[in-house]
Write an enzyme that holds these catalytic residues in place. Sequence first.
Site, PDB file in Angstrom:
ATOM      1  CE  LYS A  63      34.675  37.304  40.370  1.00  0.00           C
ATOM      2  NZ  LYS A  63      34.056  37.340  41.694  1.00  0.00           N
ATOM      3  CB  THR A  64      29.601  39.688  41.819  1.00  0.00           C
ATOM      4  OG1 THR A  64      31.032  39.743  41.859  1.00  0.00           O
ATOM      5  CG2 THR A  64      29.057  39.865  43.228  1.00  0.00           C
ATOM      6  CG  ASP A 104      33.698  35.090  44.363  1.00  0.00           C
ATOM      7  OD1 ASP A 104      33.778  34.905  43.130  1.00  0.00           O
ATOM      8  OD2 ASP A 104      33.650  36.225  44.870  1.00  0.00           O
ATOM      9  CD  GLU A 105      37.792  36.492  42.344  1.00  0.00           C
ATOM     10  OE1 GLU A 105      38.404  35.875  41.448  1.00  0.00           O
ATOM     11  OE2 GLU A 105      37.395  37.660  42.222  1.00  0.00           O
ATOM     12  CD  GLN A 107      40.126  38.210  36.108  1.00  0.00           C
ATOM     13  OE1 GLN A 107      40.213  39.123  36.932  1.00  0.00           O
ATOM     14  NE2 GLN A 107      38.990  37.893  35.517  1.00  0.00           N
ATOM     15  NE  ARG A 129      41.326  44.172  36.620  1.00  0.00           N
ATOM     16  CZ  ARG A 129      40.314  43.317  36.740  1.00  0.00           C
ATOM     17  NH1 ARG A 129      39.380  43.507  37.637  1.00  0.00           N
ATOM     18  NH2 ARG A 129      40.227  42.282  35.924  1.00  0.00           N
TER      19      ARG A 129
END
Length: 766
Positions: A33-34, A225-226, A259, A616
């Site tokens: 995503k980044t 973002d997020e 998330q 993770r």
Amino acid sequence: MSNYLDELNDVQRAAVTTTEGPVLVIAGPGSGKTRVLTYRIAHLLQQGVAPWEILTLTFTNKAAREMKERIEKVVGVRAQQLWAGTFHSIFARILRAEATKIGFPASFSIYDTDDTMSVLRAIIKEMSLDTNVYNASAIRSRISLAKSNLISPKAYRENADMMQQDRAAKRPYIVDIYEKYIARCQRSGAMDFDDLLFQLYRLFRDNPEQVVEKYQKKFRYLHVDEFQDTNFLQYAILRRLVKYPGSPENVFVVGDDAQSIYAFRGATIDNILDFEKDYPQLKTFKLEQNYRSTHHIVSAANEVISFNRRQLNKTIWTDKEDRHKIKLLRCVTDDEEGRRVADLILEQKHRYHLPNNDIAILYRTNAQSRKFEEHLRRLNLPYRVFGGTSFYQRKEVKDFVAYLRLAVNPLDEEALRRVINYPTRGISDATVDKLSALAGGSNTTMWEAMPDPRLEVTDRARKSLAQFRHLVSDWQKRATSEPASRLAAEILRKSGLFDALKSDTSPEGISRLENVNAVLDAVSEFADNQLETTASDADRSLAAYLQTITLLTDADEKGDLNDHITLMSVHSAKGLEYKSIFVTGLEENLFPSFMSMEDPNGLDEERRLFYVAITRAKEFLTISYAQNRYRFGNMRTSEPSRFLDEIGGQHYELLGGIGSGRGPAAQQQQANVPSRASVSGNFTNPRVRAITKPATPLPVPEGFKVSPVEDIVPGVTVLHLKFGEGQVTSVEGPKDNKVAAIRFKNDEMPERRIVLKFAKLQVMNL
């Protein structure tokens, strides 16, 4: 770097090159995503958009900084002119330019948490309110919640539900504190972190033409973002910038509803779930390929999250080769969990040559770190507690330990200074200074100087000192004779520390209370273990316990501090990745938390938290739970988390508890996953096989009589009403929580581990 688009897969490239109109990118864990967000901004710049026309909002300065660095590699120094930063930093920048329009100076101060707490304490003191009831931390959380929902002091007073909640909590004056706090900040030309959003919205609301239109025209493209972590107020500000007549609605948001784990901070998952309702022309792209984790981990994550009620449908997949199943570690006690996790880490380091910084231990509550810290130290494995301090260095733990130290040695002046007026008992700093001066002038200690008639203090202060001294003297008299666990529990209660911590119902306050309860657990466990030892000089006193933890906490750190195992809460782990992850404490009422049990939304968030935890891991994932855990000073039976049953058994490799993992007998257990039925007998899930078939209880034999626990020793034959006749192979654990390993003749399990105080066993061959 002209070929940046070639680095993207088809879906990523489509998202990056869709530059006009509203766009939602649903980005699964490890899906890049980044890269999509940064290349999208780089692509706009390459298409001729000016950098100052692009606004990018993140949740961390690190994310914004890394984004700019990546973009600079594509487009050069133009990236430095981008408006990219956290919500708070960008909004502060706008407020600096416009603050005078809402009565603040351009050079307004920004209060951090300590500043806010100091102002609130002063207001509470001025209003002569009970500081145990009006805890500054809890009040700060309440005011923060109000601001995040755009509730001003006036609106707060008119909100019947909030006022009723305050009255029920016996804190009816919160609204008055809020009012005074806002006025004091305005008078001082200061804003706190919440004000950077609250006051910006006020600025936009009250200045639609002067201010809002200016920034609507300036920022042609907005990126977030997020996005799943945004709250009501953040989204309200975004809408002001994007939704207006004739707007091209060029808003690009990236996030993952699976998330969304920050509801306790005010984040609302509805922002991402309902985004399409606000933007009917929305184009949605799903990043479903996971580049981080192996198949077993990704499949387990998909299975778990499928149980949530409301979600944006997606199926995460990976082409990474599977080398290891998820290890499920079943432990009899939480101490065994700490020991076995540490041992498994050592094994992974030796077998797979993993450096320490490729390994992380995750837990639901910070109080759980204690066991892992102790056992990592035992093996001389360097570690660092991330997002907080080491367990024994946390303020509330040091406060409680200071009281325990005073009970053993009231001449301990550092401990005395720390808690003489905490919780507040009318002993001011000035009184402490006079007491210290008198002790120094008389060549004595502060403790001995307390009753000295030469001490020039008020009658109230003298009375408070006398009461405090009497309290500590009573503990001192009993410290050598009374069981450490009982005395520690009384100290926690009578010192006022428990009530002071209990009054703060914020997430941070609850965590602090859990930490002091974890100290109680440690004292109880120490006393139980000392009672069980065969050493002639075994000492279960409070002094012996304090010596043990002093040696532990004062130990020099071993190894290279740049290469350390990471310990952190699951919340702190979001956005990070490690080659090997240990997700611990998978028990009902712990993970999921007991606070989520009555609320389906809360349970869904706990499941999302577990989803974040397991995703993770890149290659090795170990999940552990304990069948018995110290809670509030007592060993309590725990039930395995429902989340374990939501993962198919084909993804698990089962590791048993004490004595397991050795030889072919243990290997037979590794084919199936345990359901909660295998432990508690009251839960089944058709998607998952249990370890064992349900055993049919035997008819009660004539003359059956339960034998005393002390009669059950290695080598004896016992009769169990469910499993029949078996031989005891080992007995471990403290007196009140002994665990026996038993091989039953007609049982498909090679060996069972049973907590004896709950078992009904008759010794057959005495």
